[in-house]
Design an enzyme around this catalytic site. Structure first.
Site, PDB file in Angstrom:
ATOM      1  N   LYS A  54       0.845  -1.203   0.000  1.00  0.00           N
ATOM      2  CA  LYS A  54       0.000   0.000   0.000  1.00  0.00           C
ATOM      3  C   LYS A  54       0.880   1.252   0.000  1.00  0.00           C
ATOM      4  O   LYS A  54       0.610   2.223  -0.706  1.00  0.00           O
ATOM      5  CB  LYS A  54      -0.935  -0.013   1.215  1.00  0.00           C
ATOM      6  CG  LYS A  54      -2.057  -1.030   1.066  1.00  0.00           C
ATOM      7  CD  LYS A  54      -2.815  -1.311   2.353  1.00  0.00           C
ATOM      8  CE  LYS A  54      -3.790  -2.471   2.135  1.00  0.00           C
ATOM      9  NZ  LYS A  54      -4.492  -2.889   3.348  1.00  0.00           N
ATOM     10  N   GLN A  98      -4.282  -1.616   9.730  1.00  0.00           N
ATOM     11  CA  GLN A  98      -4.230  -2.920   9.067  1.00  0.00           C
ATOM     12  C   GLN A  98      -4.854  -3.988   9.968  1.00  0.00           C
ATOM     13  O   GLN A  98      -4.455  -4.159  11.110  1.00  0.00           O
ATOM     14  CB  GLN A  98      -2.766  -3.270   8.731  1.00  0.00           C
ATOM     15  CG  GLN A  98      -2.614  -4.538   7.923  1.00  0.00           C
ATOM     16  CD  GLN A  98      -3.259  -4.445   6.535  1.00  0.00           C
ATOM     17  OE1 GLN A  98      -3.134  -3.441   5.840  1.00  0.00           O
ATOM     18  NE2 GLN A  98      -3.966  -5.484   6.134  1.00  0.00           N
ATOM     19  N   ASP A 121     -10.612   3.224   4.619  1.00  0.00           N
ATOM     20  CA  ASP A 121     -10.911   1.794   4.474  1.00  0.00           C
ATOM     21  C   ASP A 121     -12.427   1.557   4.502  1.00  0.00           C
ATOM     22  O   ASP A 121     -12.895   0.474   4.156  1.00  0.00           O
ATOM     23  CB  ASP A 121     -10.248   1.014   5.622  1.00  0.00           C
ATOM     24  CG  ASP A 121      -9.260  -0.023   5.116  1.00  0.00           C
ATOM     25  OD1 ASP A 121      -9.200  -0.230   3.892  1.00  0.00           O
ATOM     26  OD2 ASP A 121      -8.572  -0.628   5.953  1.00  0.00           O
TER      27      ASP A 121
END
Ligand code: NDP
Length: 291
Positions: A54, A98, A121
């Site tokens: 990412k 994450q 996200d």
């Protein structure tokens, strides 16, 4: 019939190239580079790989990435304090925690701490709640489900009125994909581990999204001729002919289903590359919204 491939690599490349151009234009307009903060807790090797890719993708698009690594022993309060610090940092437009977090940490509480305007996200309960409600708009759509919808769009099929079957009801893939399909006016059936006679349900689908994490479970004779098949699954199966000793397959038996479906995503090279592209898209959106 041999299905047409839905090429996630090409689509993701196109999106990333457009984002790169947009970011350059944004910066040329006197704005600071968009910023994404990644929060990695512990040393899960898969999570480390995801975070690195990412960050690399951010760099290629002209987006600043700020990496924060906490040890696996970090407390709930320490993780939440870091999120609050990033919420307050104007350089940071998006915050990505994450997942999964190490056992013992309350994921839901951490996600709730992220400022909704920085929830790139799309997992904040408010964003998911808005996704589920008619007439409400989430600020961000979760990246993998968003990628599935873009790939469906690539096929040009009409979702309105289509019968869609989603295999899986997880918070990160199955459920948000199903909500997005409902928003696109499809008639949606959600299947899970307690669903009876899965093949009979699947064979009704004009659009099938498989996100169960079971290698090649969906067989050719389950699928309606002419269906559009999006395979989210990423599974390792042993393969002595490969140097790594394994290969990656989806939740769909690709060789069988491609003979029946009209469109199909390969694994790898289908949904996988789309997730990062959509994360970059969300981060750029967050930067533009912050102005
Ligand atoms: P989860 O394990 O969180 O969820 C799996 C879902 O599948 C659950 O809803 C479960 O049902 C259902 N399920 C499991 N077994 C069966 C079965 N035999 N029949 C019907 N339903 C079943 O997985 P995720 O949603 O996180 O991921 C799904 C797959 O997608 C994985 O292979 C993962 O690697 C991949 N993935 C790919 C991404 C990408 O391409 N970028 C991103 C995220 C995931 P129940 O709810 O009843 O337990």
């Amino acid at each position: 019939m041999t299905a047409q491939l839905i090429d996630g690599v090409k689509t993701a490349e196109r999106i990333r190239s457009n984002i790169k151009d947009e970011v350059a234009e944004w910066i040329a307009g006197g704005n600071p580079a968009p910023g994404l903060a990644t929060v990695l807790v512990g040393e899960n090797p898969a999570s480390q790989v995801y975070v690195r890719s990412k960050q690399k993708a951010c760099g290629e698009a002209g987006i600043e990435s700020y990496g924060f690594n906490l040890p696996g022993t970090a407390t709930q309060e320490e993780v939440e304090a870091l999120v609050r610090q990033l919420n307050a940092d104007p350089k940071v437009n998006g915050i990505l925690v994450q997942l999964p977090l190490p056992a013992g940490l309350d994921e839901e509480k951490v996600l709730r701490e992220i400022k909704i305007e920085k929830d790139v996200d799309g997992f904040h309960p408010l964003n998911i709640g808005r996704l589920a409600q008619k007439g409400r708009e989430p600020l961000f759509i979760p990246c993998t489900p968003y990628g599935c919808m873009v790939l469906l769009e690539e096929t040009g099929i009409k979702l309105s009125g289509a019968k869609a079957v989603v295999l899986g009801r997880s918070n990160i893939v199955g459920m948000p994909v199903a909500l997005l399909l409902v928003r696109a006016d499809a008639t949606v059936t959600i299947c899970h581990s307690r669903t009876k006679d899965l093949p009979a349900v699947v064979c009704e689908a004009d659009v099938l999204v498989a996100a169960i994490g079971k290698a090649e479970m969906v067989r050719g004779d389950w699928v309606k001729p002419g269906a559009v098949v999006i395979d989210v699954g990423i599974n390792r199966v042993e393969d002595a002919s490969k140097t790594k000793g394994y290969r990656l397959v989806g939740d769909v038996a690709f060789d069988e289903v491609k003979e029946v479906a009209a469109f199909i995503t390969p694994v790898p090279g289908g949904v996988g590359p789309m997730t990062i592209a959509m994360l970059l898209q969300n981060t750029l959106r967050a930067a533009k919204m912050s102005k």
